[in-house]
Write an enzyme that holds these catalytic residues in place. Structure first.
Site, PDB file in Angstrom:
ATOM      1  CG  PHE A 113      -1.843   1.055   1.473  1.00  0.00           C
ATOM      2  CD1 PHE A 113      -3.005   1.120   0.730  1.00  0.00           C
ATOM      3  CD2 PHE A 113      -1.621   2.015   2.453  1.00  0.00           C
ATOM      4  CE1 PHE A 113      -3.950   2.124   0.964  1.00  0.00           C
ATOM      5  CE2 PHE A 113      -2.552   3.020   2.689  1.00  0.00           C
ATOM      6  CZ  PHE A 113      -3.719   3.069   1.942  1.00  0.00           C
ATOM      7  CB  THR A 139       3.514   7.203   3.750  1.00  0.00           C
ATOM      8  OG1 THR A 139       2.462   6.784   4.610  1.00  0.00           O
ATOM      9  CG2 THR A 139       4.466   8.102   4.504  1.00  0.00           C
ATOM     10  CD  GLU A 140       3.355  11.470  -2.168  1.00  0.00           C
ATOM     11  OE1 GLU A 140       3.652  12.697  -2.123  1.00  0.00           O
ATOM     12  OE2 GLU A 140       2.692  10.952  -3.076  1.00  0.00           O
ATOM     13  N   PRO A 141       7.490  11.463   1.332  1.00  0.00           N
ATOM     14  CG  PRO A 141       9.533  11.578   0.199  1.00  0.00           C
ATOM     15  CD  PRO A 141       8.105  11.140   0.031  1.00  0.00           C
ATOM     16  N   GLY A 197       2.438  12.518   5.261  1.00  0.00           N
ATOM     17  CA  GLY A 197       2.301  11.392   6.184  1.00  0.00           C
ATOM     18  C   GLY A 197       0.911  11.402   6.777  1.00  0.00           C
ATOM     19  CB  THR A 256       4.752  -2.360   5.124  1.00  0.00           C
ATOM     20  OG1 THR A 256       4.821  -1.350   6.111  1.00  0.00           O
ATOM     21  CG2 THR A 256       4.946  -3.728   5.785  1.00  0.00           C
ATOM     22  CD  GLN A 280      10.258  -0.867  35.492  1.00  0.00           C
ATOM     23  OE1 GLN A 280      10.634  -0.534  34.369  1.00  0.00           O
ATOM     24  NE2 GLN A 280      10.847  -0.427  36.589  1.00  0.00           N
ATOM     25  CD  GLU A 327      -2.590  -0.411   8.630  1.00  0.00           C
ATOM     26  OE1 GLU A 327      -3.817  -0.422   8.773  1.00  0.00           O
ATOM     27  OE2 GLU A 327      -1.940  -1.395   8.222  1.00  0.00           O
ATOM     28  CB  THR A 375       0.107   9.159  14.632  1.00  0.00           C
ATOM     29  OG1 THR A 375      -0.757  10.274  14.343  1.00  0.00           O
ATOM     30  CG2 THR A 375       1.293   9.175  13.678  1.00  0.00           C
TER      31      THR A 375
END
Ligand code: COS
Length: 419
Positions: A155, A158-160, A163, A190, A369, A396, A398
């Site tokens: 898919f 996204t580009e430089p 986003g 991906t 932890q 996918e 934020t």
């Protein structure tokens, strides 16, 4: 062992087919509309669980160190039908509904997420543009190959410079005769290194800024002018690669457009609504694995003369993690059932993705932890998972984008009197 594995393959085939045989006629049975019966579904889940326990988990460290999934395991995934779980049986997939897909992905979450990622783009964001918006020719050409894992789909949104602001895509697609000519570049894609096709969002209308000027395309990797960059070095999820993809005068036939001109954002967002449910299920599966890891460790590790789980401060971390994972499971299951009931899930998918991915971040932190110094050492799975889960809050959409989607949807509903 070999016999056991052969059995799983057979079992999956049997599971799906026996469900079909149970109907009056094969024609009447449409897996896409009808859920598996509870017993068959349970067998399917147990089959995937066995695959995870017996094949994936013993190879987690190897995958992490070599940054690759052994081809033998990829072939087993193909044989099990995992590449095609979300693709209709009409095209050679298993045709699971979203709830069943979520249950399979939840099981796959109990091992390194790179295993899930191997077939995840074919199941989710890579293929779903074609499943939802493809015409018959496009479906006939690509879905059978994607369902078997013979071809890999990625898919490419996204580009430089684009986003979170998905509508600001700059990659151009200029119509010339029977083709669109694509120029631009995509980032962090991906499975791009393995992909045979990309679902690409590009700007077909340079005069319309924002989302309305975008269209979606199936772009074959073999197209002259398409090039894939080197895999990035990442914080986690070794074994699953992301790369840049560049388009330089790449000529894509008009027949490869998905949907109408100007529908690119609709394609991307519809795919992402669904993808967010898939990522939520993955997050819950990982959280459950981590609860298992920390419970076992805290029950064995002794300090101050007793297992550390008997110290209330440690006990609380385990208990909180268990409760949060259980809440995530309930939320994810509710959302996927609503998706299967054809409800609009934009709001719920965003809320579920936000909650489940943030939740697994907290659980992974607690797991480290509970393990103390050992949790920081690469020999222990929790060290790896801590790094692996960090991306879930980023890709996918934020967490901040999910909050924005939730806020906007609620406001829209208030305006039309739905709340
Ligand atoms: N389902 C279907 N269509 C949708 C949709 C959805 N959930 N959300 C938006 N659309 C369509 C609508 O058709 C809308 O057009 P209309 O005005 O005709 O209704 C169009 O997309 C634009 O929608 P909107 O105006 O809400 O777009 P914005 O530019 O404001 O962006 C956000 C919306 C921020 C939600 C979007 O850019 C987003 O999700 N960004 C994150 C992207 C992302 O997840 N990136 C990760 C890449 S994959 S690893």
């Amino acid at each position: 062992m070999e016999n056991g594995r052969g059995l799983w393959k057979l079992l999956i085939a049997l599971l799906i087919n026996s469900a079909a045989w149970g109907n009056e006629t094969a024609q009447a049975f449409r897996r896409d509309q009808m859920a598996l019966d509870p017993e068959t579904r349970q067998q399917l889940i147990e089959t995937v669980r066995r695959f995870v326990n017996e094949v994936c988990r013993p190879n987690e460290q190897l995958v992490s160190e070599t940054n690759a999934i052994p081809e033998k395991i990829v072939q087993e995934m193909r044989d099990l039908g995992l590449f095609g779980i979300s693709i209709s049986q009409d095209y050679g997939g298993l045709g699971l509904n979203m709830e069943e897909e979520a249950l399979v992905i939840l099981e796959m979450g109990r091992t390194s997420p790179a295993f899930r990622s191997t077939f995840g783009t074919n199941v989710g964001i890579g293929s779903q543009g074609i499943v939802m918006f493809g015409n018959d020719d496009q479906k006939n050409e690509w879905l059978p190959k994607l369902a078997t894992g013979e071809a890999i789909a990625s898919f490419a949104l996204t580009e430089p410079d684009s986003g979170s602001d998905a509508g600001s895509v700059k990659t151009k697609a200029v119509k010339e005769g029977n083709h669109y000519v694509l120029d631009g570049s995509k980032r962090f894609i991906t499975n791009a290194d393995k992909a045979d096709i990309f679902t690409v969002m590009a700007r077909t209308d340079p005069n319309t800024p924002g989302a309305k000027g975008l269209s979606a395309f199936i772009v074959e990797r073999a197209t002259p002018g398409v090039s894939v960059g080197k895999p990035e070095k990442k914080m986690g999820q070794q074994g699953a690669n992301v790369c840049d993809v560049a388009f330089d005068n790449a000529r894509v036939p008009i027949t490869n457009r998905l949907g109408e001109e100007g529908e690119g954002m609709k394609v991307a967002m519809s795919v992402l609504d669904r993808g967010r449910l898939h990522i939520s299920s993955l997050s819950v599966g990982i959280a459950e694995r981590l609860v298992e890891e920390m419970t076992r460790y805290a029950s064995e590790r002794k300090q101050f003369g007793k297992p550390i789980i008997e110290h209330q401060l440690v006990m609380a971390m385990v208990a909180d993690s268990y409760a949060e994972a259980a809440a995530g499971r309930a939320m994810a299951m509710d959302a996927v059932r609503k998706y299967d009931a054809n409800d609009k899930v934009t709001l719920l998918a965003a809320a579920t993705k936000m909650w489940c991915t943030e939740m697994v971040g907290r659980v992974a932190d607690r797991a480290v932890q509970v393990f103390g110094g050992s949790g920081y050492i690469a020999d222990y799975a929790v060290e790896r998972f801590y790094r692996d889960v960090r991306i879930l809050r980023l890709y996918e959409g934020t967490t901040q984008i999910q909050q924005m989607v939730i806020g906007r949807e609620l406001q829209r509903m208030a305006k039309v009197g739905e709340i």
